[in-house]
Design a protein around this motif. Structure first.
Motif, PDB file in Angstrom:
ATOM      1  N   GLN A 165       2.894  -2.579  11.310  1.00  0.00           N
ATOM      2  CA  GLN A 165       1.768  -2.384  10.402  1.00  0.00           C
ATOM      3  C   GLN A 165       1.626  -3.526   9.413  1.00  0.00           C
ATOM      4  N   ASP A 213      -1.938  -4.151   8.071  1.00  0.00           N
ATOM      5  CA  ASP A 213      -2.402  -3.081   7.174  1.00  0.00           C
ATOM      6  C   ASP A 213      -1.680  -3.136   5.833  1.00  0.00           C
ATOM      7  N   LEU A 214      -0.371  -3.318   5.885  1.00  0.00           N
ATOM      8  CA  LEU A 214       0.403  -3.353   4.641  1.00  0.00           C
ATOM      9  C   LEU A 214      -0.055  -4.514   3.760  1.00  0.00           C
ATOM     10  N   ALA A 216      -2.989  -5.910   3.685  1.00  0.00           N
ATOM     11  CA  ALA A 216      -4.314  -5.620   3.137  1.00  0.00           C
ATOM     12  C   ALA A 216      -4.223  -4.615   1.994  1.00  0.00           C
ATOM     13  N   ARG A 217      -3.336  -3.634   2.137  1.00  0.00           N
ATOM     14  CA  ARG A 217      -3.227  -2.598   1.106  1.00  0.00           C
ATOM     15  C   ARG A 217      -2.525  -3.110  -0.143  1.00  0.00           C
ATOM     16  N   GLY A 237       5.609   4.047   1.695  1.00  0.00           N
ATOM     17  CA  GLY A 237       4.651   4.376   0.640  1.00  0.00           C
ATOM     18  C   GLY A 237       5.127   3.811  -0.693  1.00  0.00           C
ATOM     19  N   VAL A 292       4.839  -0.062  -0.762  1.00  0.00           N
ATOM     20  CA  VAL A 292       3.491  -0.524  -1.102  1.00  0.00           C
ATOM     21  C   VAL A 292       3.262  -0.415  -2.612  1.00  0.00           C
ATOM     22  N   ARG A 340       2.611  -3.593  -5.039  1.00  0.00           N
ATOM     23  CA  ARG A 340       1.380  -3.711  -5.843  1.00  0.00           C
ATOM     24  C   ARG A 340       1.730  -3.928  -7.314  1.00  0.00           C
ATOM     25  N   GLU A 380      -1.633   6.763  -2.155  1.00  0.00           N
ATOM     26  CA  GLU A 380      -0.412   6.062  -2.528  1.00  0.00           C
ATOM     27  C   GLU A 380       0.788   6.430  -1.655  1.00  0.00           C
ATOM     28  N   SER A 381       1.106   7.738  -1.550  1.00  0.00           N
ATOM     29  CA  SER A 381       2.320   8.113  -0.815  1.00  0.00           C
ATOM     30  C   SER A 381       2.221   7.704   0.648  1.00  0.00           C
ATOM     31  N   ALA A 431       0.459   5.256   1.822  1.00  0.00           N
ATOM     32  CA  ALA A 431      -0.063   3.882   1.911  1.00  0.00           C
ATOM     33  C   ALA A 431       0.705   3.043   2.922  1.00  0.00           C
ATOM     34  N   GLY A 432       1.888   3.475   3.326  1.00  0.00           N
ATOM     35  CA  GLY A 432       2.653   2.730   4.318  1.00  0.00           C
ATOM     36  C   GLY A 432       2.597   3.374   5.691  1.00  0.00           C
ATOM     37  N   TYR A 492     -10.747  -2.142   3.330  1.00  0.00           N
ATOM     38  CA  TYR A 492     -10.529  -3.331   4.161  1.00  0.00           C
ATOM     39  C   TYR A 492     -10.670  -3.045   5.667  1.00  0.00           C
TER      40      TYR A 492
END
Lengths: 429, 429
Positions: A25, A28-29, A31-32, A314, A317, A321, B144-145, B147-148, B335
């Motif tokens: 991923q 995706d990771l 981008a997030r 989770g 991320v 951030r 959030e949780s 998000a991964g 995205y």
């Protein structure tokens, strides 16, 4: 965009899934988060071992301490478990200003204060969603979503192994030993099942939950703990006949006056109509009761490589951030500084089965003993007769101390041949 | 510590609870945030009206626009609902760099893009946990949780009014009209129940959930919507007889190839063994299926003053902490930029009851029609005979387009007197 560098401690069931997901991923990771993640190194015990995931051998190291303190590492993920060397490594990382994501419930429940203090001093994040109830988002909701509410009680099934065993006993009538053996064969229980069946694992999770729920410092030593090894097929059948099911519960409850809380792990009978009664096999579920929100329930897989890795990612991320934004998430919140009260002060109810002599006056003497300890009886039923006569009593709510004293007194009564079983009753108030 | 100033738009069912909790829990909120909150003003439509909470009359104003743009206001809470003036007020506040907490699902689903863009430009927060499923922490876990992780499907009961009505129909055998009347008497349904019973409310929530789950922009126009007004007591009884229960579901599902998603709200039959089947009365519950986390469920009160206020206050604490830290929470994440596919492309199953002529060859002709549209039959059962003969068919999974074409064809078959009911079946795959 400069990548954020991640050091991973441990490459077992969870660690290998973390690596797989970081790889699969990656786009995706990135981008997030707003920047790509890069695996900086993986600390393992032995280099040559076969693993569930492909890892560049150049990333593997046995020198975990050097890895977590490397200048280029931003985030450390700890999935080795246990107290040491996990604690020293996490503290070393946090002290150098890294952020840490951990799944280590035992360490958090034993010495969370040291970790949180290191996070505070290093100005980094310490996130630990994966430490309780695996993939179920539970700590973030408690820590953030309910931050404007007052949590009254947390009541949950937080150990999959014991839930699997008790569910088998309930559905097939198996004994504890047979159900445990099946759980071991299927990989739900370890060869040494002590941490699960004696409630140590659930107690660590209960301590973490109570700390978050009541904004206080709670350790495993604050948790009253009883396991499930003494539960017999008869206990389970008898609960079933009365419309109850036996579950190992973790319960964190604010006292009536709000000035203390109780935190405990023990088997209890809950009504079959309770949502937790329907939690089967190795699933976890947690009830949260808050003053304004009312009753909430969270349900999902409490363990396993991929579900636990989902929770770890989770958090990864979130801390990534935060690092990019030059900030950190909510720190440990212990401002309420409430203390755990002793188990004796906890208010609960009991189901008791007594083998008694089948003669007139027995019920009167038993009832008198309950009254003496200020424990009022909700229902009483006589089963069988002669030498098989049994009194089955369910009490109203009373302190655990009064209930224990009553049980003690019953054992000493000449007309009581044996206290066949005692089980707390929860979830029907 | 300098207080953070909060402007409140609306002082109805939710707003009055927000004021009460901000007052009652002032000390806790200050400790959790790191600074006290101060109510800077409350915008209302009429000044003199009696309210459910005591408010300093000096705080009340009818000039909402002046309030939200006041220099000393840090955070705006919007609980007036509807598109205008809510949108203009939120945009005005965000443009001036305030952070906003809103419960406004209709606005977010209609024009979330404008709000998010204003938040981005003003560098403030836009939080909206209370907009979906009331007190249930759901958006933060998704945002959030998880998000991964990769969310595959969200399947939920997100409208309490319709769940109350369908639950009454299921438990008492009542007609839709009678159940609606009872819901209105008890305050679960409004005098004009259109937004609830026609699925508009659930569709707005589905759009918000799909946007978060799939990191794409989704509006209410993307949602296929059917209400519950056509559901008869016979439909409910027939579902019950087959071990199913009818629920109004919001379903957001990624397509097999991952390149698009479907988002829809419609009544569906789900097996009684499904955890959502046990969601009674006006409760809400949402199932989330993610690739690594597996199946998760969130359950709780989906509406009401105090539960919604709990969610608002959780967001209030979060945005207040962010302001103190000089940062903001995760922005809108679009995205992935996936598009909603048309309802016809959605894969589902159907339960169909046909009034047919009771003569040889009927089943063969019906089966032939299903085959022609590539819809395979899972079970078929004949009930009654003569003029009462009914064929009850449950299909295997097929596209909604193929299923619709089949239903169309059935209506034209001479041996079919009527298509008595058609209902999608969900939750058993």
């Amino acid at each position: 965009m400069k990548p954020l560098k991640v050091a991973l401690l441990g490459c077992g069931v969870v660690g290998s899934q973390v690596i797989r997901l970081m790889h699969e991923q990656a786009a995706d990771l990135a981008a997030r988060i707003g920047a790509p993640l890069e695996l900086a190194g993986v600390a393992v015990r032995r280099l040559g071992r076969k693993r569930d995931v492909e890892v560049d051998p150049a990333l593997l190291t046995t020198d975990a301490e050097a890895l977590v303190t490397r200048d280029d590492v931003d985030i450390v993920i700890e999935v080795i478990g246990g107290i040491e060397p996990a604690r020293s490594l996490i503290v070393a990382a946090l002290s150098k200003g890294k952020s840490v994501v951990t799944a280590n419930k035992a360490l958090l429940a034993e010495d969370g204060a040291t970790l949180h203090e290191a996070a505070r001093q290093g100005n980094g994040d310490l996130y630990f969603e994966a430490s309780v109830a695996g993939a179920i988002p539970l700590l973030r909701p408690l820590r953030e979503s309910l931050a404007g509410d007052r949590v009254k009680r947390v009541l949950g099934i937080v150990n999959g192994t014991t839930n699997y065993i008790l569910d088998k006993m309930d559905t097939t009538g198996a004994s504890f030993t047979d159900a445990l053996e099946e759980a071991q064969t299927l990989g739900y229980a370890e060869a040494d099942p002590t941490a699960d069946v004696e409630g140590f694992d659930a107690a660590a999770k209960a301590a973490i939950l109570a700390g978050l729920a009541f904004h206080s410092r709670v350790t495993a030593a604050d948790v009253h703990r009883e396991g499930i090894t003494e539960i017999t097929a008869t206990d389970v059948a008898s609960a079933k006949a009365m419309g109850y099911v036996i579950k190992l519960l973790a319960i964190c409850a604010r006292s009536e006056d709000g000035r203390s809380f109780g935190v405990r792990v023990h088997p209890a009978m809950i009504p079959r109509s309770h949502p937790l009664a329907g939690v089967r096999e190795a699933y976890n579920a947690v009830f949260v009761e808050a003053e304004s929100a009312g009753q909430l329930m969270f349900y999902g897989k409490g363990a396993g490589g991929a579900p636990t890795a989902s929770a770890v990612l989770g958090d990864l991320v979130a801390v990534a951030r935060n690092r990019l934004a030059g900030t950190h998430g909510p720190e440990e919140s212990t401002y309420a500084d409430l203390a755990a009260h002793p188990m004796g002060d906890t208010v609960t109810r009991c189901h008791v089965a007594l083998d008694v002599a089948d003669k007139p006056g027995v019920l009167a003497r038993v009832a008198e003993l309950f009254a003496k300890h200020d424990v009022s009886i909700q229902t009483v039923r006589q089963e069988g007769h002669g030498d098989d006569a049994q009194l089955v009593i369910v009490t109203h709510r009373a302190t655990d101390a009064a209930l224990s004293a009553t049980m003690e007194g019953l054992r000493e009564l000449d007309i009581v041949r044996a206290v066949a079983s005692v089980m707390r009753v929860e979830g029907d108030d």
